[in-house]
Design an enzyme around this catalytic site. Sequence first.
Site, PDB file in Angstrom:
ATOM      1  N   ASP A  32       0.833  -1.213   0.000  1.00 56.34           N
ATOM      2  CA  ASP A  32       0.000   0.000   0.000  1.00 56.34           C
ATOM      3  C   ASP A  32       0.866   1.261   0.000  1.00 56.34           C
ATOM      4  O   ASP A  32       0.354   2.383   0.133  1.00 56.34           O
ATOM      5  CB  ASP A  32      -0.987   0.008   1.195  1.00 56.34           C
ATOM      6  CG  ASP A  32      -0.258   0.097   2.540  1.00 56.34           C
ATOM      7  OD1 ASP A  32       0.995   0.022   2.550  1.00 56.34           O
ATOM      8  OD2 ASP A  32      -0.934   0.245   3.568  1.00 56.34           O
ATOM      9  N   ASP A 105       8.393   4.151  21.158  1.00 56.06           N
ATOM     10  CA  ASP A 105       8.455   5.605  21.245  1.00 56.06           C
ATOM     11  C   ASP A 105       7.237   6.077  22.035  1.00 56.06           C
ATOM     12  O   ASP A 105       6.099   5.894  21.597  1.00 56.06           O
ATOM     13  CB  ASP A 105       8.435   6.186  19.820  1.00 56.06           C
ATOM     14  CG  ASP A 105       9.110   7.538  19.726  1.00 56.06           C
ATOM     15  OD1 ASP A 105       8.972   8.322  20.671  1.00 56.06           O
ATOM     16  OD2 ASP A 105       9.752   7.801  18.692  1.00 56.06           O
ATOM     17  N   ASP A 206       9.576  10.913  23.942  1.00 53.62           N
ATOM     18  CA  ASP A 206       9.500  12.089  23.088  1.00 53.62           C
ATOM     19  C   ASP A 206       9.432  13.374  23.930  1.00 53.62           C
ATOM     20  O   ASP A 206       8.673  13.431  24.906  1.00 53.62           O
ATOM     21  CB  ASP A 206       8.223  11.966  22.233  1.00 53.62           C
ATOM     22  CG  ASP A 206       8.148  12.987  21.121  1.00 53.62           C
ATOM     23  OD1 ASP A 206       9.021  12.955  20.244  1.00 53.62           O
ATOM     24  OD2 ASP A 206       7.201  13.804  21.134  1.00 53.62           O
ATOM     25  N   GLU A 248      14.381  12.188  25.045  1.00 55.31           N
ATOM     26  CA  GLU A 248      14.672  13.251  24.083  1.00 55.31           C
ATOM     27  C   GLU A 248      14.634  14.574  24.843  1.00 55.31           C
ATOM     28  O   GLU A 248      13.588  14.992  25.320  1.00 55.31           O
ATOM     29  CB  GLU A 248      13.653  13.274  22.942  1.00 55.31           C
ATOM     30  CG  GLU A 248      14.076  14.211  21.834  1.00 55.31           C
ATOM     31  CD  GLU A 248      12.949  14.627  20.898  1.00 55.31           C
ATOM     32  OE1 GLU A 248      13.247  14.997  19.756  1.00 55.31           O
ATOM     33  OE2 GLU A 248      11.768  14.607  21.298  1.00 55.31           O
ATOM     34  N   HIS A 322      14.987  10.840  12.719  1.00 58.87           N
ATOM     35  CA  HIS A 322      13.925  11.110  11.742  1.00 58.87           C
ATOM     36  C   HIS A 322      13.603  12.597  11.615  1.00 58.87           C
ATOM     37  O   HIS A 322      12.755  12.975  10.809  1.00 58.87           O
ATOM     38  CB  HIS A 322      12.668  10.346  12.168  1.00 58.87           C
ATOM     39  CG  HIS A 322      12.148  10.815  13.491  1.00 58.87           C
ATOM     40  ND1 HIS A 322      12.853  10.631  14.671  1.00 58.87           N
ATOM     41  CD2 HIS A 322      11.037  11.498  13.835  1.00 58.87           C
ATOM     42  CE1 HIS A 322      12.188  11.179  15.674  1.00 58.87           C
ATOM     43  NE2 HIS A 322      11.074  11.710  15.190  1.00 58.87           N
ATOM     44  N   ASP A 323      14.229  13.436  12.427  1.00 62.01           N
ATOM     45  CA  ASP A 323      14.004  14.886  12.359  1.00 62.01           C
ATOM     46  C   ASP A 323      15.186  15.619  11.723  1.00 62.01           C
ATOM     47  O   ASP A 323      15.136  16.835  11.563  1.00 62.01           O
ATOM     48  CB  ASP A 323      13.812  15.461  13.773  1.00 62.01           C
ATOM     49  CG  ASP A 323      12.541  14.963  14.464  1.00 62.01           C
ATOM     50  OD1 ASP A 323      11.567  14.630  13.760  1.00 62.01           O
ATOM     51  OD2 ASP A 323      12.532  14.921  15.711  1.00 62.01           O
TER      52      ASP A 323
HETATM   53  O1  TEU Z   1      10.648  16.229  18.290  1.00 63.05           O
HETATM   54  C1  TEU Z   1      10.765  17.328  19.144  1.00 63.05           C
HETATM   55  C2  TEU Z   1      11.042  18.592  18.501  1.00 63.05           C
HETATM   56  O2  TEU Z   1      11.244  19.556  19.217  1.00 63.05           O
HETATM   57  C3  TEU Z   1      11.026  18.641  17.013  1.00 63.05           C
HETATM   58  O3  TEU Z   1       9.756  18.877  16.588  1.00 63.05           O
HETATM   59  C4  TEU Z   1      11.925  19.671  16.522  1.00 63.05           C
HETATM   60  O4  TEU Z   1      11.489  20.932  16.925  1.00 63.05           O
HETATM   61  C5  TEU Z   1      11.955  19.627  15.045  1.00 63.05           C
HETATM   62  O5  TEU Z   1      11.974  18.324  14.599  1.00 63.05           O
HETATM   63  C6  TEU Z   1      13.171  20.323  14.562  1.00 63.05           C
HETATM   64  O6  TEU Z   1      13.142  20.271  13.197  1.00 63.05           O
HETATM   65  C7  TEU Z   1       9.848  15.183  18.657  1.00 63.05           C
HETATM   66  C8  TEU Z   1       9.808  14.173  17.535  1.00 63.05           C
HETATM   67  O7  TEU Z   1      11.094  13.652  17.341  1.00 63.05           O
HETATM   68  C9  TEU Z   1       9.247  14.821  16.312  1.00 63.05           C
HETATM   69  O8  TEU Z   1       9.252  13.970  15.199  1.00 63.05           O
HETATM   70  C10 TEU Z   1       7.837  15.252  16.633  1.00 63.05           C
HETATM   71  O9  TEU Z   1       7.311  15.983  15.555  1.00 63.05           O
HETATM   72  C11 TEU Z   1       7.780  16.109  17.892  1.00 63.05           C
HETATM   73  O10 TEU Z   1       8.525  15.593  18.964  1.00 63.05           O
HETATM   74  C12 TEU Z   1       6.356  16.237  18.387  1.00 63.05           C
HETATM   75  O11 TEU Z   1       5.955  15.014  18.940  1.00 63.05           O
HETATM   76 CA    CA Z   2       2.046  -1.323   4.150  1.00 64.81          CA
END
Ligand code: TEU
Ligand code: CA
Length: 553
Positions: A32, A105, A206, A248, A322-323
Amino acid sequence: MADKDNTPQNKWWKSAVIYQIYPRSFADSNQDGIGDLQGIISKLDYLENLGIDAIWLSPVCKSPQDDNGYDISDYQDIDPMFGSLQDMETLIAEAQKHHIRIIMDLVLNHSSDEHPWFQEAKKSRENPYHDYYVWRDGQEGVLPNDMGAAFGGSAWEWTPEVQQYYFHQFSVKQPDLNWENPKLRREIYDMILWWMEKGVGGFRLDVIDQIAKEPDRKITGNGPRLHEYLRELSRETFQKGNLVTVGETWGATTELAKLYSHPDNSELSMVFQFEHICLDQMAGKEKWDLAPLPFLKLKEVLERWQTQLCGKGWNSLFWNNHDLPRIVSRWGNDGEYWAESAKMLAILLHGMQGTPYIYQGEELGMTNIQYEIQDYRDIETLNVFKERLERGISKEEIMRSIHAKSRDNARTPMQWNDEENAGFTEGKPWIKVNPNYTKINAAKQVRDENSIFCCYQKLIRLRKEYSVFVDGIFHMLCRENESIFAYTREDENFQLLVLCNFYDSTVNNPLEKPDTSAKLIISNYQDTEWNTFLRPYEARMYIKDKRTSSMSE
Ligand code: TEU
Ligand code: CA
């Protein structure tokens, strides 16, 4: 049972290497176009071959996916997009057979606005769930204060049903939970205990340093009650099992990190902090305001964390998640010296003290992407594009920032092979595949002993083989050198030397040749003679067994 068990065996995570999976981009089992749990199960052989000890799984709980799962509407169920609870149980069991633990997570700072708690909370001020969230009185159009949300706009959202504003540090669909409420805290602990019973190996928490917010005083991170909450959370849940917990903590200093990750286990196992990885932006500005990496500052920051936490806390070692954009494109070289620089960055990081994290595809040297704006999916990227256009910044400049820093750089599908869609899916991928998959893919690298993959595999093996990777005292070398990153680690049995050229030109080797008893254990060029110079991105690691050789110093 393992309550307060601080024996070294219990701290398995000190010698572990953790692999982060962003499930929607990892492997799709039902075509998918979205990665899923069965997809991960099908890749456990690959992960065991790499040698990792645990998987940090980005959120897979039920979610409307406003922020790709970081907006949870049911903490005790799996989003159908990823599979079922049964699949999750299978993943935990199958991973165990591959000697891999699963780290969930936990998103505890906020929930989705579609969570039943919030659906109830917004019905009336008298509703028992109302106080699970953070509300302030006010008038429509007159915000309680000027606090902004991380993804743009105000942190306050008006709710006509209760004639109040709710507080959200992230998107409007991520209302903040009110940790001051003991009933909410209890529900959270019960949920965590339920996951622990399912056999998870730990949790990544998180934005955990933001749970003790006090919006009236504009406090988000490190609120006054934060450590009280963390101790209670740990006591009520984590300390009842032999878990790893990683917080985090964007706002951590080394002093705060010693509280979070104190060896007595009263809060968390380790911090995941970002001081080193935020250096290439203009001071006091946002990550989109690009600036070159100040290399001496990077050395200063990494050294400070190494020395100040030693024996007093525990840190995560990472370049990616992932950020964050892909490190080989960011601080390495994704052109001529792609393989050399990717390996150098790996060697530099994995020699340090802390628990290393590998973000999916990092072990292949996956690179950044340069999409047109319509191909981006990330809420943060889409919002910043709009916001900056409105502020009058040119489209070209915004796209330059997005190409460098968008979170979608890390979210392109995992590149498994050179078949269509990189072997990620036979369907239409939810986000476009990086076209370089014919050159950069797992199938090719697993069978090539000189690949980036094999470099990571070897680094993981070395960590298991030599105690000095875990316990050795860090000592920085050539502190003022503008291109070399070099350090030693030392414990009672071994001395480790790590020597890296961080840039793309040949430079003088400032070090003395190690004595002949020192063994080269990994490097990124084929010929292994010691030279008076270092080639572009050259990296070497030597080890000396102090029990069999006399020390030269
Ligand atoms: O990230 C925390 C966070 O502060 C980020 O949103 C950061 O400001 C941004 O990625 C910078 O580019 C955590 C997670 O890792 C993120 O994926 C989530 O979007 C966020 O918390 C909210 O849950
Ligand atoms: Ca799938």
